[in-house]
Write an enzyme that holds these catalytic residues in place. Sequence first.
Site, PDB file in Angstrom:
ATOM      1  N   GLY A 194      23.674  23.411  11.769  1.00  0.00           N
ATOM      2  CA  GLY A 194      23.976  22.216  12.578  1.00  0.00           C
ATOM      3  C   GLY A 194      23.336  22.272  13.955  1.00  0.00           C
ATOM      4  O   GLY A 194      23.912  21.823  14.942  1.00  0.00           O
TER       5      GLY A 194
ATOM      6  N   ARG B  86      21.839  18.700  16.672  1.00  0.00           N
ATOM      7  CA  ARG B  86      22.430  17.898  17.763  1.00  0.00           C
ATOM      8  C   ARG B  86      23.765  18.496  18.176  1.00  0.00           C
ATOM      9  O   ARG B  86      24.233  19.486  17.585  1.00  0.00           O
ATOM     10  CB  ARG B  86      22.585  16.422  17.366  1.00  0.00           C
ATOM     11  CG  ARG B  86      23.354  16.211  16.094  1.00  0.00           C
ATOM     12  CD  ARG B  86      23.080  14.813  15.523  1.00  0.00           C
ATOM     13  NE  ARG B  86      23.619  14.727  14.179  1.00  0.00           N
ATOM     14  CZ  ARG B  86      24.863  14.343  13.889  1.00  0.00           C
ATOM     15  NH1 ARG B  86      25.680  13.963  14.871  1.00  0.00           N
ATOM     16  NH2 ARG B  86      25.285  14.314  12.645  1.00  0.00           N
TER      17      ARG B  86
ATOM     18  N   ASN C 177      28.110  26.727  12.764  1.00  0.00           N
ATOM     19  CA  ASN C 177      28.472  25.659  13.700  1.00  0.00           C
ATOM     20  C   ASN C 177      28.677  24.295  13.036  1.00  0.00           C
ATOM     21  O   ASN C 177      29.566  23.546  13.436  1.00  0.00           O
ATOM     22  CB  ASN C 177      27.380  25.538  14.777  1.00  0.00           C
ATOM     23  CG  ASN C 177      27.468  24.222  15.519  1.00  0.00           C
ATOM     24  OD1 ASN C 177      28.308  24.026  16.383  1.00  0.00           O
ATOM     25  ND2 ASN C 177      26.602  23.275  15.154  1.00  0.00           N
TER      26      ASN C 177
ATOM     27  N   SER D  61      37.885  25.105  16.114  1.00  0.00           N
ATOM     28  CA  SER D  61      38.354  23.970  16.920  1.00  0.00           C
ATOM     29  C   SER D  61      39.730  24.317  17.451  1.00  0.00           C
ATOM     30  O   SER D  61      40.421  25.187  16.894  1.00  0.00           O
ATOM     31  CB  SER D  61      38.462  22.726  16.030  1.00  0.00           C
ATOM     32  OG  SER D  61      39.193  21.703  16.680  1.00  0.00           O
TER      33      SER D  61
ATOM     34  N   TYR E 268      40.735  18.541   8.359  1.00  0.00           N
ATOM     35  CA  TYR E 268      40.049  19.232   9.454  1.00  0.00           C
ATOM     36  C   TYR E 268      40.876  20.438   9.894  1.00  0.00           C
ATOM     37  O   TYR E 268      40.357  21.548  10.022  1.00  0.00           O
ATOM     38  CB  TYR E 268      39.841  18.246  10.607  1.00  0.00           C
ATOM     39  CG  TYR E 268      38.922  18.742  11.700  1.00  0.00           C
ATOM     40  CD1 TYR E 268      37.549  18.875  11.476  1.00  0.00           C
ATOM     41  CD2 TYR E 268      39.413  19.045  12.963  1.00  0.00           C
ATOM     42  CE1 TYR E 268      36.697  19.299  12.480  1.00  0.00           C
ATOM     43  CE2 TYR E 268      38.566  19.471  13.983  1.00  0.00           C
ATOM     44  CZ  TYR E 268      37.202  19.595  13.723  1.00  0.00           C
ATOM     45  OH  TYR E 268      36.358  20.017  14.735  1.00  0.00           O
TER      46      TYR E 268
ATOM     47  N   ALA F 277      43.135  22.025   8.196  1.00  0.00           N
ATOM     48  CA  ALA F 277      43.173  23.023   7.116  1.00  0.00           C
ATOM     49  C   ALA F 277      41.921  23.898   7.165  1.00  0.00           C
ATOM     50  O   ALA F 277      42.004  25.130   7.070  1.00  0.00           O
ATOM     51  CB  ALA F 277      43.263  22.333   5.752  1.00  0.00           C
TER      52      ALA F 277
HETATM   53  N1  LIG Z   1      32.796  17.689  19.452  1.00  0.00           N
HETATM   54  C1  LIG Z   1      34.022  18.156  19.506  1.00  0.00           C
HETATM   55  O1  LIG Z   1      34.879  17.624  20.220  1.00  0.00           O
HETATM   56  C2  LIG Z   1      34.405  19.396  18.742  1.00  0.00           C
HETATM   57  C3  LIG Z   1      35.646  19.957  19.039  1.00  0.00           C
HETATM   58  C4  LIG Z   1      36.038  21.092  18.354  1.00  0.00           C
HETATM   59  C5  LIG Z   1      35.224  21.647  17.408  1.00  0.00           C
HETATM   60  N2  LIG Z   1      34.021  21.082  17.144  1.00  0.00           N
HETATM   61  C6  LIG Z   1      33.208  21.711  16.099  1.00  0.00           C
HETATM   62  O2  LIG Z   1      31.937  22.031  16.610  1.00  0.00           O
HETATM   63  C7  LIG Z   1      30.968  21.993  15.562  1.00  0.00           C
HETATM   64  C8  LIG Z   1      29.808  21.107  15.988  1.00  0.00           C
HETATM   65  O3  LIG Z   1      30.344  19.819  16.219  1.00  0.00           O
HETATM   66  P1  LIG Z   1      29.569  18.695  17.067  1.00  0.00           P
HETATM   67  O4  LIG Z   1      30.595  18.047  17.893  1.00  0.00           O
HETATM   68  O5  LIG Z   1      28.340  19.247  17.684  1.00  0.00           O
HETATM   69  O6  LIG Z   1      29.217  17.710  15.862  1.00  0.00           O
HETATM   70  P2  LIG Z   1      28.081  16.620  15.668  1.00  0.00           P
HETATM   71  O7  LIG Z   1      27.495  16.233  16.988  1.00  0.00           O
HETATM   72  O8  LIG Z   1      28.683  15.590  14.789  1.00  0.00           O
HETATM   73  O9  LIG Z   1      26.950  17.447  14.870  1.00  0.00           O
HETATM   74  C9  LIG Z   1      27.261  17.953  13.601  1.00  0.00           C
HETATM   75  C10 LIG Z   1      26.170  18.901  13.174  1.00  0.00           C
HETATM   76  O10 LIG Z   1      26.518  19.380  11.857  1.00  0.00           O
HETATM   77  C11 LIG Z   1      25.433  19.101  10.985  1.00  0.00           C
HETATM   78  N3  LIG Z   1      25.880  18.801   9.628  1.00  0.00           N
HETATM   79  C12 LIG Z   1      26.804  17.898   9.222  1.00  0.00           C
HETATM   80  N4  LIG Z   1      26.877  17.875   7.884  1.00  0.00           N
HETATM   81  C13 LIG Z   1      25.976  18.788   7.432  1.00  0.00           C
HETATM   82  C14 LIG Z   1      25.554  19.218   6.154  1.00  0.00           C
HETATM   83  N5  LIG Z   1      26.057  18.677   5.037  1.00  0.00           N
HETATM   84  N6  LIG Z   1      24.619  20.181   6.067  1.00  0.00           N
HETATM   85  C15 LIG Z   1      24.065  20.715   7.173  1.00  0.00           C
HETATM   86  N7  LIG Z   1      24.402  20.334   8.416  1.00  0.00           N
HETATM   87  C16 LIG Z   1      25.335  19.384   8.547  1.00  0.00           C
HETATM   88  C17 LIG Z   1      24.745  17.883  11.574  1.00  0.00           C
HETATM   89  O11 LIG Z   1      23.425  17.779  11.072  1.00  0.00           O
HETATM   90  P3  LIG Z   1      22.674  16.349  10.940  1.00  0.00           P
HETATM   91  O12 LIG Z   1      22.068  16.075  12.295  1.00  0.00           O
HETATM   92  O13 LIG Z   1      21.687  16.577   9.866  1.00  0.00           O
HETATM   93  O14 LIG Z   1      23.711  15.322  10.581  1.00  0.00           O
HETATM   94  C18 LIG Z   1      24.825  18.214  13.065  1.00  0.00           C
HETATM   95  O15 LIG Z   1      23.799  19.116  13.440  1.00  0.00           O
HETATM   96  C19 LIG Z   1      31.720  21.498  14.319  1.00  0.00           C
HETATM   97  O16 LIG Z   1      32.091  22.581  13.513  1.00  0.00           O
HETATM   98  C20 LIG Z   1      32.953  20.824  14.897  1.00  0.00           C
HETATM   99  O17 LIG Z   1      34.043  20.830  14.000  1.00  0.00           O
HETATM  100  C21 LIG Z   1      33.591  19.969  17.788  1.00  0.00           C
END
Ligand SMILES: NC(=O)c1ccc[n+]([C@@H]2O[C@H](COP(=O)([O-])OP(=O)(O)OC[C@H]3O[C@@H](n4cnc5c(N)ncnc54)[C@H](OP(=O)(O)O)[C@@H]3O)[C@@H](O)[C@H]2O)c1
Length: 221
Positions: A9, A12, A63, A115, A128, A130
């Site tokens: 991931g 972005r 990630n 998270s 989520y 879980a």
């Molecule tokens: N943002 C928050 O508030 C927050 C809070 C707590 C935890 N987190 C955790 O932090 C991590 C990153 O989140 P984020 O906020 O940066 O999310 P995001 O901006 O939505 O980015 C998600 C990333 O995961 C990749 N991804 C999604 N489905 C995929 C798949 N099937 N195969 C390969 N890659 C895939 C996406 O790739 P594509 O570009 O190809 O779609 C993207 O690079 C996650 O585990 C999320 O649960 C985020």
Amino acid sequence: MKRTVLITGGSRGIGAAIATLLKKEGYAVIAPTRAELDLKSDNSIESFIQHHKAARIDILVNNAGVNNPQRIDEVSDENITETMQINLIAPVKLIRAVVPGMKKRKWGRIVNISSMFGIIARGRQVLYAATKHGINGVTKALCLELAPHNILVNSVCPGFTATDLVLRNPPEKVKALVAEVPVGRLAKPVEIARLVHFLISEKNTYITGETVLIDGGYTCR
Ligand SMILES: NC(=O)c1ccc[n+]([C@@H]2O[C@H](COP(=O)([O-])OP(=O)(O)OC[C@H]3O[C@@H](n4cnc5c(N)ncnc54)[C@H](OP(=O)(O)O)[C@@H]3O)[C@@H](O)[C@H]2O)c1
């Protein structure tokens, strides 16, 4: 020595911030695109692993993640399968693939991006929560298995962070989320990246099995 990091991931959000920071800090970063590694697909995971069999992976950052909030009475089978697969099953498969090399070299670092919903929960977050509670369990069990091999395993548990995952919500919803955060703003992705950088670095020699919250104080309420 230049260490090699595999991060999922990295296109972005938090993953892109981690990849950028680690490159700047001199790490060799492998950040597959979705076309190279689709965590939804067992075949894609298997062929990625086969393709990288000879690669030296010193550090794994699991990630990539998804969150499709649904109440229990509306949860679809597709959402169950997809959330479990991307957030929990795929990370375990990648860990299984990289651990033998780390053991051989007697050095490794694994960070699972979990998270704050791996520690607490909210309504509509059944899947989520879980998976994020689940990955924290993986972190703790692996800490016990892998510490004797000098492989440290930790979870990073962010609060609300300024990425698509949060910003796709209507502005009034984002404002309401921010109102609950003691520091009064969303986390910047780079703030999460700095914590990951420390945990995977040579400076971290004793933190393992931890679920490190980085939530601007949200869970103190
Ligand atoms: N943002 C928050 O508030 C927050 C809070 C707590 C935890 N987190 C955790 O932090 C991590 C990153 O989140 P984020 O906020 O940066 O999310 P995001 O901006 O939505 O980015 C998600 C990333 O995961 C990749 N991804 C999604 N489905 C995929 C798949 N099937 N195969 C390969 N890659 C895939 C996406 O790739 P594509 O570009 O190809 O779609 C993207 O690079 C996650 O585990 C999320 O649960 C985020």
